[in-house]
Enzyme design. Structure first.
Site, PDB file in Angstrom:
ATOM      1  N   TYR A  97      13.563  13.197  -0.793  1.00  0.00           N
ATOM      2  CA  TYR A  97      12.425  12.864   0.047  1.00  0.00           C
ATOM      3  C   TYR A  97      11.148  13.117  -0.739  1.00  0.00           C
ATOM      4  CZ  TYR A  97       8.819  13.184   3.624  1.00  0.00           C
ATOM      5  OH  TYR A  97       7.669  12.985   4.349  1.00  0.00           O
ATOM      6  N   GLU A 138       5.189   7.550   1.947  1.00  0.00           N
ATOM      7  CA  GLU A 138       6.441   8.313   2.024  1.00  0.00           C
ATOM      8  C   GLU A 138       7.623   7.489   1.507  1.00  0.00           C
ATOM      9  OE1 GLU A 138       7.837  10.737   5.753  1.00  0.00           O
ATOM     10  OE2 GLU A 138       8.932   8.844   5.791  1.00  0.00           O
TER      11      GLU A 138
END
Ligand code: GDP
Ligand code: MN
Length: 377
Positions: A98, A186
């Site tokens: 992530y 993101e």
């Protein structure tokens, strides 16, 4: 949506897989044929968790691509019906990470988050084992240097094979986030392939509307935002509006005052239906448009107009309100608080128009109490 995020990524040189957009099964198969199998067929909706909801499927050949595209188009994912697909060349995954950048307003720095536990939602990781997220605050005047990026990657305990690729993609993501005027950039998952490549399998980008003037390319995204009906109506009327779930409609001039109004309504036991900043002007046109948007929300039971006159004088505001009310009688009772420059003149203009449906209160607190009480009736 993901594919738009990937367009922003691509412009800044972030590694993604070749793919294309499709709105029909035929188009999806055509994209699959072009990029080559295996492909992944992905629902394009403004929500995460598509994988778990059956909105992300691998296809080894045209027959499978057809099957998945048919199943995913029209699928309802958390209340979002799939109308658009993104089909891309499938990647082999060794590890899922992530990575993101957002603005930390209180620190006055950019906040980077990196975790070896990607694929799942970051909130889940943050809740169950927050130590698995390596946070890095980046001073915007310094930027993300090589050394910083390297230390950060090692703090997140990514696989050693991912180090070089991760450092490069994080620096590129940082540049994309800053130069691309994003509020959020993101990648989840950021993957390491068995061949040692690091790339973005998913993209989530939120753009800073205030920078739109220097991004003509954003026009391509117009009309694809995930707005509710009220927000769509407000946007068409150039109003700064955010829909909430309560029963007290709010109109205020200035974002600061609009926020305080939301707070005060909550403090006295009410629930705000929205945040609406009409900005500097309070013409009849703006006031009428604001009332129209608020009244389009069936939950609204009372409206609180909170105006503090500055450059816009009280009598202009009062005239705007009177004219707007004259055009169409609102369904809900209205409480007005008018203060600031020429408030007395403004109140005098309002006076003959007051009734048990249109009330005036001298202070913000009294007006909020009255509006909340009317909403509760
Ligand atoms: P989200 O569930 O909405 O976040 O959708 P993602 O695009 O993140 O995809 C969800 C999951 O599907 C990923 O975490 C991967 O495990 C899997 N996935 C997505 N693309 C690929 C791919 O190209 N190859 C493989 N093997 N899995 C993929
Ligand atoms: Mn994802």
């Amino acid at each position: 949506m993901e594919y738009q995020g990937k367009q922003v990524f691509a412009r800044h040189g972030i590694e993604t897989s070749p793919g294309g957009v499709a709105t029909t099964v035929e188009q999806a198969v055509a994209v699959a044929e072009r990029v080559g199998y295996p492909v992944v067929v992905k629902a394009q909706v403004h929500t995460g968790g598509r994988g778990k909801a059956g909105g992300v499927k691998l296809a080894a050949d045209a027959a499978e691509a057809r099957l998945h595209a048919t199943a995913i188009l029209g699928l309802d994912i958390r209340g979002h019906v799939v109308k658009v697909l993104w089909v891309e060349r499938a990647s082999e995954i060794a590890e899922e990470y992530y990575a993101s950048f957002t603005l930390d307003r209180s620190a006055k720095k950019h906040l980077g988050m990196l975790s070896a536990e990607g694929g799942v939602e970051i909130e889940t990781v943050a809740a169950s084992h927050p130590e698995a997220i390596a946070r890095l605050w980046v001073d915007p005047t310094v930027g993300l240097t090589d050394d910083m990026a390297r230390t950060w990657v090692s703090a997140a305990s990514l696989h050693p094979a991912a180090t070089e690729g991760a450092v490069r993609i994080l620096q590129t993501l940082y540049r994309c986030y800053v130069e691309g005027d994003c509020d959020l950039a993101e990648i989840n998952p950021l993957i390491l392939t068995p061949a040692g490549e690091v790339k973005a399998l998913d993209a989530k980008v939120s753009l800073d509307e205030n920078a739109a003037f220097r991004h003509p390319e954003w026009e391509a995204f117009a009309g694809t935002e995930d707005l509710d009906e009220r927000e769509r109506l407000a946007q068409a009327r150039d109003l700064q509006y955010v829909g909430l779930d309560g029963t007290v409609g709010i109109i205020a001039n200035g974002a600061g005052l609009a926020m305080s109004t939301v707070d005060v309504v909550s403090q006295v036991g009410g629930t705000p239906a929205n945040f609406l900043d009409i900005g500097g002007g309070a013409s009849a046109e703006v006031m009428a448009a604001a009332l129209e948007v608020i009244e389009s929300d069936e939950r609204v039971r009372a409206i609180f107009i909170n105006i503090f006159g500055g450059i816009t004088r009280g009598e202009e505001v009062a005239n705007g309100i009177v004219q707007a009310l004259g055009r169409s009688a609102p369904r809900s009772p209205i409480v007005i608080r008018l203060d600031g420059t020429n408030a007395d003149e403004g109140r005098a203009i309002l006076e003959p128009h007051l009734s048990d449906r249109v009330l005036s209160r001298p202070t913000m607190l009294e007006a909020a109490r009255e509006a909340v009480s009317l909403a509760g009736r």
